[in-house]
Design a protein around this motif. Structure first.
Motif, PDB file in Angstrom:
ATOM      1  N   ASP A  59      35.672  56.227  30.042  1.00 42.94           N
ATOM      2  CA  ASP A  59      35.074  56.124  31.758  1.00 42.94           C
ATOM      3  C   ASP A  59      34.706  54.939  32.003  1.00 42.94           C
ATOM      4  OD1 ASP A  59      33.633  56.618  34.115  1.00 42.94           O
ATOM      5  OD2 ASP A  59      33.832  58.707  33.850  1.00 42.94           O
ATOM      6  N   ARG A  61      33.114  53.691  34.736  1.00 46.83           N
ATOM      7  CA  ARG A  61      31.881  53.735  35.415  1.00 46.83           C
ATOM      8  C   ARG A  61      30.859  54.248  34.545  1.00 46.83           C
ATOM      9  NH1 ARG A  61      31.882  53.628  40.876  1.00 46.83           N
ATOM     10  NH2 ARG A  61      33.564  53.684  41.815  1.00 46.83           N
ATOM     11  N   LYS A  62      31.223  55.414  33.523  1.00 42.18           N
ATOM     12  CA  LYS A  62      30.146  55.331  32.653  1.00 42.18           C
ATOM     13  C   LYS A  62      29.594  54.139  31.598  1.00 42.18           C
ATOM     14  CE  LYS A  62      30.461  60.218  33.113  1.00 42.18           C
ATOM     15  NZ  LYS A  62      30.992  61.473  32.571  1.00 42.18           N
ATOM     16  N   GLY A  64      29.300  51.177  32.922  1.00 46.13           N
ATOM     17  CA  GLY A  64      29.032  50.186  33.684  1.00 46.13           C
ATOM     18  C   GLY A  64      29.903  49.079  34.290  1.00 46.13           C
ATOM     19  N   ALA A  66      32.211  49.654  37.171  1.00 42.97           N
ATOM     20  CA  ALA A  66      32.566  50.289  38.310  1.00 42.97           C
ATOM     21  C   ALA A  66      33.349  49.630  39.123  1.00 42.97           C
ATOM     22  CB  ALA A  66      31.305  50.650  39.122  1.00 42.97           C
ATOM     23  N   THR A  67      33.718  48.303  39.213  1.00 46.06           N
ATOM     24  CA  THR A  67      34.515  47.587  40.163  1.00 46.06           C
ATOM     25  C   THR A  67      35.759  47.348  39.412  1.00 46.06           C
ATOM     26  OG1 THR A  67      32.462  46.548  41.033  1.00 46.06           O
ATOM     27  CG2 THR A  67      34.497  45.374  41.374  1.00 46.06           C
ATOM     28  N   THR A  68      36.965  47.577  40.184  1.00 42.12           N
ATOM     29  CA  THR A  68      38.291  47.273  39.793  1.00 42.12           C
ATOM     30  C   THR A  68      38.694  46.170  40.621  1.00 42.12           C
ATOM     31  OG1 THR A  68      38.554  49.369  38.753  1.00 42.12           O
ATOM     32  CG2 THR A  68      40.497  48.019  39.238  1.00 42.12           C
ATOM     33  N   VAL A 113      38.468  44.504  35.360  1.00 37.11           N
ATOM     34  CA  VAL A 113      37.225  45.492  35.678  1.00 37.11           C
ATOM     35  C   VAL A 113      36.090  44.444  35.394  1.00 37.11           C
ATOM     36  CG1 VAL A 113      38.088  47.723  34.843  1.00 37.11           C
ATOM     37  CG2 VAL A 113      37.049  45.983  33.123  1.00 37.11           C
ATOM     38  N   GLU A 115      31.487  44.834  36.428  1.00 30.30           N
ATOM     39  CA  GLU A 115      30.155  45.750  36.576  1.00 30.30           C
ATOM     40  C   GLU A 115      30.195  45.570  38.246  1.00 30.30           C
ATOM     41  OE1 GLU A 115      26.775  43.800  34.913  1.00 30.30           O
ATOM     42  OE2 GLU A 115      27.768  43.968  32.754  1.00 30.30           O
ATOM     43  N   ASP A 116      30.299  44.854  39.019  1.00 32.20           N
ATOM     44  CA  ASP A 116      30.144  44.437  40.279  1.00 32.20           C
ATOM     45  C   ASP A 116      30.789  43.057  40.851  1.00 32.20           C
ATOM     46  OD1 ASP A 116      28.184  42.631  39.607  1.00 32.20           O
ATOM     47  OD2 ASP A 116      26.689  44.065  39.723  1.00 32.20           O
ATOM     48  N   ARG A 144      38.256  52.740  46.200  1.00 37.32           N
ATOM     49  CA  ARG A 144      38.279  53.990  45.524  1.00 37.32           C
ATOM     50  C   ARG A 144      39.581  53.944  45.132  1.00 37.32           C
ATOM     51  NH1 ARG A 144      39.697  59.079  47.883  1.00 37.32           N
ATOM     52  NH2 ARG A 144      40.365  57.977  49.700  1.00 37.32           N
TER      53      ARG A 144
END
Length: 154
Positions: A59, A61-62, A64, A66-68, A113, A115-116, A144
């Motif tokens: 996962d 997101r888990k 860290g 979270a950004t694709t 991918v 983090e942000d 999303r």
């Protein structure tokens, strides 16, 4: 040489894509085969590289990430030297999950991918902007994920 895949093989592949850690006995029961026949079929599918590998899907997101970001790359040319240099270099970028050679306006599409957005800016400066042969880049941020699967249709 292409491997003959029958309906039983397709059931095995579908079951393994849903739950790759099931035991041989559970798989045999799920596809209605004897354990030995099921084992022989799985071995054949592995030997013929229909089943390439077994992996754990993480996962992002888990972890860290979270950004694709999808990055379209336009190269300065299409010679073998330019394509080879780009492909070797991009394979070494740790945040790039996928790289596809395209036919169309862009030459390559990367799935990255981060983090942000700040982390992506760092990746862009440190890695992507330094890839050989790159003439231009366009990045699109995923807002999303509607759905995502690794399972191929069987």
């Amino acid at each position: 040489m292409e491997t003959e895949i029958d309906e039983t093989d397709r059931r095995i592949l579908a079951a393994l894509q849903r739950r790759g850690r099931m035991t041989s006995a559970e798989l045999a029961e799920a596809v209605n085969l004897s354990p030995s026949a099921c084992h022989r079929r799985v071995q054949r599918l592995e030997k013929n590289s229909v089943i390439r590998d077994y992996v754990a899907l993480l996962d992002a997101r888990k972890l860290g990430l979270a950004t694709t970001v999808f990055v379209e790359i336009k190269l300065a040319g299409q010679t073998d030297d330019i394509l080879d240099a780009f492909e070797k270099a991009v394979a070494r970028v740790p945040a790039v999950l996928e790289c596809h050679l395209l036919g169309g306006a862009a030459d390559y599409l990367l799935k990255v991918v981060a983090e942000d957005t700040e982390d992506f800016a760092r990746l862009h400066r440190q890695y992507l902007a330094r890839l050989p042969g790159v003439q231009g880049m366009q990045s699109s941020f995923a807002l999303r994920t509607v759905f995502k699967t690794t399972a191929l249709p069987t």
